[in-house]
Design an enzyme around this catalytic site. Structure first.
Site, PDB file in Angstrom:
ATOM      1  N   CYS A   1     -10.553 -66.391 -79.008  1.00 23.17           N
ATOM      2  CA  CYS A   1     -11.102 -67.674 -77.623  1.00 23.17           C
ATOM      3  C   CYS A   1      -9.697 -68.555 -77.892  1.00 23.17           C
ATOM      4  O   CYS A   1     -10.044 -69.541 -76.635  1.00 23.17           O
ATOM      5  CB  CYS A   1     -12.714 -68.239 -77.634  1.00 23.17           C
ATOM      6  SG  CYS A   1     -12.590 -69.478 -79.303  1.00 23.17           S
TER       7      CYS A   1
ATOM      8  N   ASP B   1     -14.872 -72.115 -69.685  1.00 26.75           N
ATOM      9  CA  ASP B   1     -14.284 -71.496 -70.311  1.00 26.75           C
ATOM     10  C   ASP B   1     -13.724 -70.200 -69.558  1.00 26.75           C
ATOM     11  O   ASP B   1     -13.460 -68.961 -69.401  1.00 26.75           O
ATOM     12  CB  ASP B   1     -15.467 -70.925 -71.246  1.00 26.75           C
ATOM     13  CG  ASP B   1     -15.790 -70.368 -71.915  1.00 26.75           C
ATOM     14  OD1 ASP B   1     -15.175 -69.697 -72.333  1.00 26.75           O
ATOM     15  OD2 ASP B   1     -16.830 -70.284 -72.851  1.00 26.75           O
TER      16      ASP B   1
ATOM     17  N   HIS C   1     -15.823 -72.552 -81.105  1.00 29.22           N
ATOM     18  CA  HIS C   1     -16.092 -71.081 -79.955  1.00 29.22           C
ATOM     19  C   HIS C   1     -14.376 -72.747 -79.293  1.00 29.22           C
ATOM     20  O   HIS C   1     -13.982 -73.911 -79.723  1.00 29.22           O
ATOM     21  CB  HIS C   1     -16.324 -72.002 -79.001  1.00 29.22           C
ATOM     22  CG  HIS C   1     -16.298 -71.373 -77.424  1.00 29.22           C
ATOM     23  ND1 HIS C   1     -15.711 -70.078 -77.717  1.00 29.22           N
ATOM     24  CD2 HIS C   1     -16.198 -71.493 -76.388  1.00 29.22           C
ATOM     25  CE1 HIS C   1     -15.464 -69.305 -76.378  1.00 29.22           C
ATOM     26  NE2 HIS C   1     -15.808 -70.119 -75.653  1.00 29.22           N
TER      27      HIS C   1
END
Length: 651
Positions: free
Chosen positions: A409, A469, A453
């Site tokens: 991520c 995201d 994250h």
């Protein structure tokens, strides 16, 4: 060599060595390897000396060992103070004391130091497992105290263990009263050294390629969340921790955030929850977007980047309530102050990405169209979401976007934010936690370090900061179902990320719920919880004076009750256990028509009883001999034998 000594007796010495081994064993995870090996060697040496009747070492050798060990600890820790160095020094000194056990005083000192060493484990962990283990070790040390108080071993080991357990159980009511009623203060009773509150595994205020993917392989709990009402969908469970807007071409850094000015009002449906945060030695508090500043825990503040921080570091478990809204009203004026910094890029960094952004920007209608095209590239190209990304060089974004195309991520959030800034769109990286695992048994969400994250935020006119995201464009399952369902087929998963069997999952949730209750009601029983709990019974108990009066009164009544029970028990059984056992023996014969006359001595009575009941002659003679030896002779080690013989005597 020193003169041989017969103290302590071998069985007691073996028990002492075993007890010290058990109390030291968990410290092996914290002590340096050489010190653990030296400790084990000394324990084995003392055992062999006792077994083979070898003399104790001379004082000069003990002094040399102590000096060498102290210098070793000093070189290892650069100090003799603090948690780690202090525990290491205490462990070594208690072990060395075994090599000079010449009298009762030495043994008593080792036992008492063993209790103290036992308590030092709580400087590292207060988990339920370690508490249960140390309770067993305390039981063993208490049994040793009983054994050393009567070195002639009047009671067998089984009876000593039973007596020790009884003593510990008798202390439980007093312990519970003190735990519930002893006034708590805000903060610890004393300040521990810095090494006693060392940082736990968690998010850092910097983010480089590979950092979060390493953190995501840890199953340690970051925090737990209990919601009022329905649990939000997984795609909404973003917990903000840090906002990073400084980039040097490889690493993102978080600046010290400014406090949010004015009073903001939450808009949209409210999400109310209570979060129990594990210690992480940092000042930030995870919150869902967007946190209502009026409902934050005392001592904390909402910052202009919508993160929440407090002045002190979180060095012990913290429980707080918060409220999240879809937005906090119009914050465009506040956001505008951060826009210049959200456009900065290091000079001559990642030139290929800059050129690609320029081309893509030329073919875009507006900001939102540009964002859609970047996300489409992540989705349609051969990018892979993986826990094991390759290492990147100086131009990390270039290498990831055009060469490796394999990342976690942080790779996607970093490259997306760079592409936004290169196109003139203010953007920043946000790190925190996302999704979590719902425990239906405890009705709360478990968020682990593996749920760490990173995502991005872009600033759009008339909307302000908007979450994007980019990981969801590559691996949408990551946002909806977690890491385990988002990695490519064939990639090895850490054991805790693999889907367990139903009964294993049930067991895991049961144990976590049990641990959570331990954390909430035992470890988390602080000043606030104590006052809340006691006020349910009476309002006056919430004050220090009320607690003190209740504690004194309760303890006095409890001790009086124990004293009366002991007095009644002693009167019922008789103060002399030998006499009480013999009276029971006579009473059982009397019920069979063989009563002892007032003028009849034990020997004469036994002779007459044996003549009347030849079938019981052996038992009558055995019991009477034990009684006479204990009552009138020098026999000292047969009280338990007499009591057992009387219990088995059933004419």
């Amino acid at each position: 060599m020193q003169t041989k000594t017969n103290w302590p007796p071998r069985p007691l010495l073996y028990g002492l060595i075993a007890s010290l081994a058990l109390v030291i064993a968990p410290h092996a995870a914290h002590l340096p390897l050489w010190l653990s090996a030296l400790t084990a060697a000394i324990l084995a040496w003392r055992y062999l000396m006792a077994r083979n009747n070898i003399d104790l070492p001379r004082k000069w050798l003990l002094f040399a060992l102590a000096l060498a060990a102290t210098l070793g600890i000093l070189l290892q820790y650069k100090t003799l103070f603090g948690r780690d160095a202090g525990v290491a020094l205490l462990t070594m000194m208690v072990t060395l004391k075994l090599l000079e056990t010449k009298n009762e005083r030495d043994v008593w000192l080792i036992v008492y130091l063993g209790y103290f060493l036992l308590l030092t484990h709580f400087l590292y962990s207060q988990s339920l497992l370690i508490a249960a283990y140390l309770l067993l070790v305390a039981w063993l040390f208490t049994t040793l105290l009983i054994a050393f108080s009567q070195p002639r071993a009047q009671l067998p080991w089984a009876a000593q263990f039973k007596l020790s357990a009884k003593m510990l159980l008798q202390a439980v009511p007093v312990m519970l009263l003190l735990f519930v009623l002893f006034p708590r203060i805000s903060g610890p009773l004393w300040s521990l050294p810095s090494d006693a509150t060392a940082a736990q595994t968690g998010l850092s205020d910097t983010m480089s390629p590979g950092m979060i993917s390493q953190l995501a392989q840890s199953d340690s709990v970051a925090f737990r969340v209990a919601y009022e009402g329905a649990v939000p969908p997984a795609a909404q469970r973003y917990f903000r921790v840090l906002v990073m807007d400084r980039f040097d071409g490889y690493t993102w850094r978080a600046e010290r955030a400014r406090a949010m000015p004015g009073t903001l009002q939450g808009q949209g449906p409210a999400i109310r929850y209570t979060l129990t945060l594990e210690a992480h030695d940092k000042p930030w508090l995870p919150v869902m977007d967007f946190a209502d500043p009026a409902a934050l825990p005392s001592g904390s503040r909402l910052n202009t980047d919508f993160t929440v921080t407090q002045a002190a570091k979180v060095q012990q478990r913290k429980r707080y309530s918060a409220v999240a809204y879809a937005s906090l009203g119009n914050t465009l004026d506040t956001d505008a102050d951060d826009l210049p910094r959200a456009l900065e890029l290091p000079a001559r960094s990642n030139p290929r990405t800059r050129e690609f952004a320029s081309q893509l920007r030329t073919n875009s209608r507006d900001d939102q169209d540009y964002i859609r095209q970047v996300l489409a590239r992540f989705h349609n190209d051969t990018y892979v979401y993986t826990l094991r990304p390759p290492r990147l060089g100086t131009h990390s974004v270039d290498e990831f976007l055009f060469d490796t195309k394999r990342g976690f991520c942080e790779h996607y959030a970093s490259s997306f934010t760079f592409l936004m800034r290169a196109a003139g769109i203010p953007a920043r990286v946000v790190t925190g936690y996302q999704i979590g695992e719902f425990n239906q048994l405890g009705n709360y969400l478990i968020v682990r370090q593996a749920d760490a994250h990173a995502w991005a935020e872009v600033w759009l006119a008339e909307r302000g900061w908007v979450r994007v995201d980019p990981t969801a464009a590559v691996a949408p399952n990551r946002v909806e179902q977690g890491i385990g369902n988002a990695l490519p087929a064939g990639e090895a998963l850490p054991g805790f990320l693999r889907e367990p069997s139903p009964w294993m999952k049930q067991l895991k949730f049961s144990w976590d719920a049990f641990n959570n209750n331990w954390n909430q009601w035992v470890l988390g029983y602080g000043q606030e919880q104590q006052r809340s709990f006691l006020s349910r019974f009476h309002a006056s108990l919430a004050s220090w004076q009320g607690m003190a009066i209740a504690m004194g009164t309760s303890l006095a009544m409890l001790l009086l009750g124990i004293a009366l029970w002991m007095l009644w028990h002693a009167q019922r059984r008789g103060s002399d256990p030998v006499q009480a056992a013999y009276r029971t023996f006579c009473a059982r014969l009397s019920r069979r028509g063989i009563s002892r006359a007032p003028h009849e001595g034990p020997a004469d009575f036994a002779l007459r009883a044996a003549q009347l009941r030849p079938d019981l002659a052996a038992q009558i003679g055995h019991i009477t001999q034990r009684y006479i030896g204990l009552r009138y002779g020098r026999l000292r080690d047969a009280v338990h034998t007499l009591q057992q013989a009387v219990r088995r005597f059933r004419p």
